[in-house]
Design a protein around this motif. Structure first.
Motif, PDB file in Angstrom:
ATOM      1  N   PHE A 248       0.829  -1.205   0.000  1.00 58.01           N
ATOM      2  CA  PHE A 248       0.000   0.000   0.000  1.00 58.01           C
ATOM      3  C   PHE A 248       0.862   1.253   0.000  1.00 58.01           C
ATOM      4  O   PHE A 248       0.611   2.186  -0.774  1.00 58.01           O
ATOM      5  CB  PHE A 248      -0.959  -0.027   1.195  1.00 58.01           C
ATOM      6  CG  PHE A 248      -2.084  -0.996   1.001  1.00 58.01           C
ATOM      7  CD1 PHE A 248      -3.296  -0.582   0.489  1.00 58.01           C
ATOM      8  CD2 PHE A 248      -1.915  -2.342   1.292  1.00 58.01           C
ATOM      9  CE1 PHE A 248      -4.325  -1.482   0.277  1.00 58.01           C
ATOM     10  CE2 PHE A 248      -2.936  -3.251   1.084  1.00 58.01           C
ATOM     11  CZ  PHE A 248      -4.139  -2.823   0.569  1.00 58.01           C
ATOM     12  N   VAL A 249       1.890   1.274   0.854  1.00 55.15           N
ATOM     13  CA  VAL A 249       2.847   2.387   0.890  1.00 55.15           C
ATOM     14  C   VAL A 249       4.215   1.749   1.106  1.00 55.15           C
ATOM     15  O   VAL A 249       4.469   1.139   2.147  1.00 55.15           O
ATOM     16  CB  VAL A 249       2.521   3.391   2.004  1.00 55.15           C
ATOM     17  CG1 VAL A 249       3.505   4.547   1.965  1.00 55.15           C
ATOM     18  CG2 VAL A 249       1.083   3.911   1.880  1.00 55.15           C
ATOM     19  N   LEU A 250       5.087   1.897   0.147  1.00 53.18           N
ATOM     20  CA  LEU A 250       6.278   1.053   0.077  1.00 53.18           C
ATOM     21  C   LEU A 250       7.297   1.310   1.179  1.00 53.18           C
ATOM     22  O   LEU A 250       8.102   0.425   1.480  1.00 53.18           O
ATOM     23  CB  LEU A 250       6.934   1.205  -1.295  1.00 53.18           C
ATOM     24  CG  LEU A 250       6.070   0.751  -2.476  1.00 53.18           C
ATOM     25  CD1 LEU A 250       6.763   1.055  -3.795  1.00 53.18           C
ATOM     26  CD2 LEU A 250       5.731  -0.732  -2.377  1.00 53.18           C
ATOM     27  N   ASP A 251       7.280   2.493   1.797  1.00 50.09           N
ATOM     28  CA  ASP A 251       8.229   2.711   2.891  1.00 50.09           C
ATOM     29  C   ASP A 251       7.637   2.301   4.239  1.00 50.09           C
ATOM     30  O   ASP A 251       8.254   2.513   5.277  1.00 50.09           O
ATOM     31  CB  ASP A 251       8.724   4.155   2.927  1.00 50.09           C
ATOM     32  CG  ASP A 251       7.649   5.170   3.299  1.00 50.09           C
ATOM     33  OD1 ASP A 251       6.466   4.783   3.425  1.00 50.09           O
ATOM     34  OD2 ASP A 251       7.992   6.360   3.447  1.00 50.09           O
ATOM     35  N   ARG A 252       6.441   1.703   4.222  1.00 45.72           N
ATOM     36  CA  ARG A 252       5.807   1.224   5.448  1.00 45.72           C
ATOM     37  C   ARG A 252       6.036  -0.267   5.613  1.00 45.72           C
ATOM     38  O   ARG A 252       6.306  -0.996   4.670  1.00 45.72           O
ATOM     39  CB  ARG A 252       4.303   1.520   5.441  1.00 45.72           C
ATOM     40  CG  ARG A 252       3.967   3.010   5.387  1.00 45.72           C
ATOM     41  CD  ARG A 252       4.472   3.758   6.597  1.00 45.72           C
ATOM     42  NE  ARG A 252       4.267   5.191   6.516  1.00 45.72           N
ATOM     43  CZ  ARG A 252       3.490   5.892   7.347  1.00 45.72           C
ATOM     44  NH1 ARG A 252       2.865   5.282   8.351  1.00 45.72           N
ATOM     45  NH2 ARG A 252       3.370   7.190   7.211  1.00 45.72           N
TER      46      ARG A 252
END
Length: 534
Positions: free
Chosen positions: A199-203
């Motif tokens: 969903f959010v790649l740095d998460r």
């Protein structure tokens, strides 16, 4: 489970999905036309469009394979293509199985002759890489096990193969199932690097079954196998917006699975919807678990997955420590469940502080015992002391975090023959079961619900995880089943609803979970955003 119960459950599941018209969100728009093509998307070289993979269920796939409009070979090629094109963004799949297409072709032959082996015949499955496979490496994410394959399949892999499933490959995981360092980074292993949240790649993808959950969110497999000691199926499922079921302890064989603790470990099914999760469980349990007859039953005994929420009593354990945004998701969830006819009452299961105090010391003793036994079956370090030394002398094992404090504490922990340890585990078993049983009895509940996870935190090797998530602990320690289904989102980040029930109530919990899933309608495909900014 006896053959009659298996057939009854499969029939009930298929009826719940195919005859009542309860497709996954968006499935109608992506459904194939008469020629096998999609009305919404152009198919790739496999003939199966990506959007179809997002939403299709196993009963729908089996119906198409039965009428000849889809083959397992085409489906398997579609997933292999997805892995090749999408996985470089998230690093969820360690390796694909070079025999996958051969297994798919064998399934196609069975379907042509009208003799499929069951609901998973021809269905691609990813395995977490702590599940032994005789012809692929099984590493637990560690370079210490990256040499020769184990030589034998885990018992659950044998069941999957006997049921005709296509073993698609191995998924990345948190190294040693997150039981190495005091401040680990979930989704990182020395073998596979860092898995990212789609969903959010740095998460972060959460928990040790991180690759399994992220791969499902990205539609890289139809189903996946995860493992859990406490939270490592359900938290990744919640944080990646998919479904994860931690079965009752003992329903799924742990033979050939890299352990933490025999007192809590279990493998379990993960998927994008509850019906696929339940069908996978029916295969994993197999015929050597007769107690499942009582848990599953048939359509008249709670085994169906298309029941109503009307009249169900659900206890909501809010856990405000996870933050006001998660609490707002729980408020909206309770409102939707009440609108569907459920009674929702707020509860707080007792004894949680004592469980948190006792669980970790008990796991240390159990890990030392169980990992020594497992390492004795593999080439490489033969016990925990040798494994600690391996990590000290291999810099690649220290590229995200260097610590192995849990290994060192486990090495020094009292043995499981120690009377103090035995008293500790007995108290854990007693209090964890009572925490759920007493709460359910006091409020006459069908299940207890809680938030599965907070919004995904940013991945940071220097800081480690921000993962104090207490909702999974009572069921994990008691050995009771739990099920995470998508509940909603905080901005772009998924939040799951964790459902818990009594021992061996897996089928009833899955049936309730399917009703909750349909009412909440919270599944969404990821957008692979690079970041959310500040």
């Amino acid at each position: 489970m006896g053959k009659r119960s298996t057939v009854s459950l499969i029939a009930a599941l298929a009826a719940g999905t195919l005859l009542t018209g309860t497709l996954s969100p968006g499935a109608e728009a992506a459904a194939p036309g008469a020629d096998g093509s999609s009305r919404a998307d152009a198919a790739g070289s496999s003939g199966v469009p990506d959007r179809y993979l997002d939403t299709v269920t196993i009963p729908q796939l089996q119906a198409r394979m039965a009428d000849g409009s889809l083959t397992s070979s085409a489906l398997t090629r579609a997933y292999l293509r997805r892995i090749k094109t999408v996985d470089p963004k998230i690093h969820a799949v360690l390796r694909t199985n070079p025999k996958a297409l051969r297994q798919a072709a064998a399934s196609d032959a069975r379907h042509r002759h009208g003799k499929p082996l069951g609901p998973l015949d021809g269905i691609p499955v990813l395995l977490k890489d702590n599940v032994n496979t005789r012809d692929m490496p099984t590493t637990a994410g560690s370079l210490a096990l990256a040499g020769s394959p184990p030589g034998t399949d885990a018992a659950l892999v044998t069941k999957l193969k006997d049921a005709g499933a296509v073993i698609l490959g191995k998924a990345n995981l948190s190294e040693w199932a997150n039981f190495r360092a005091a401040k680990p980074t979930s989704g990182w292993s020395a073998v596979g690097g860092q898995t990212h949240n789609p969903f959010v790649l740095d998460r972060n993808p959460c928990g040790s079954s991180s690759g399994s959950a992220a791969a499902l969110a990205a539609s890289l497999s139809q189903v996946a196998i995860g493992t859990e000691t406490d939270g490592s199926i359900v938290c990744p499922a919640g944080m990646n917006g998919v479904v994860g079921h931690k079965p009752s302890l003992g329903l799924v064989s742990q033979s050939g699975v890299v352990p933490i603790s025999a007192e809590q470990d279990t493998a379990g099914p993960m998927a994008r919807n509850v019906v696929d999760t339940a069908l996978t469980l029916s295969v994993l349990t197999g015929d050597d678990t007769p107690r499942l007859d009582a848990a599953v039953g048939g359509p008249g005994d709670g085994g169906t997955l298309h029941g109503s929420l009307r009249g169900k009593r659900i206890g909501l354990w809010r856990l405000p420590s996870l933050g006001p945004e998660v609490d707002a998701v729980m408020t909206r969830t309770a409102r939707k469940l009440r609108a569907a006819g459920a009674e929702v009452v707020e509860v707080t299961p007792p004894y949680q502080a004592r469980l948190a105090e006792l669980e970790f010391p008990a796991l240390l003793s159990e890990f030392h015992r169980d990992i020594d036994a497992y390492l004795g079956t593999r080439k490489g370090p033969r016990d925990l002391a040798a494994l600690i030394e391996f990590n000290r002398t291999h810099p690649a094992e220290q590229t995200c975090f260097a610590g192995q404090e849990l290994f060192e504490q486990a090495l020094a922990a009292p043995p499981t023959t120690d009377p103090k340890y035995r008293a500790m585990r007995a108290e854990l078993k007693d209090l964890s079961g009572r925490s759920l049983d007493e709460t359910m009895a006091a409020h006459d509940l069908d299940a207890i619900a809680a938030p599965t996870n907070p919004p995904a935190w940013t991945t940071d090797c220097a800081r480690g995880d921000n993962d104090v998530i207490p909702s999974s602990t009572p069921a994990a320690v008691a050995g009771y089943p739990s099920l995470s289904v998508p509940a909603g989102r905080v901005g772009e980040l998924p939040v799951g609803l964790l459902l818990m029930a009594g021992d061996r109530q897996d089928a009833k919990l899955l049936s309730l979970g399917a009703a909750v899933e349909r009412r909440l309608n919270a599944w969404r495909a990821p957008r692979y955003l690079p970041t959310l900014g500040r």
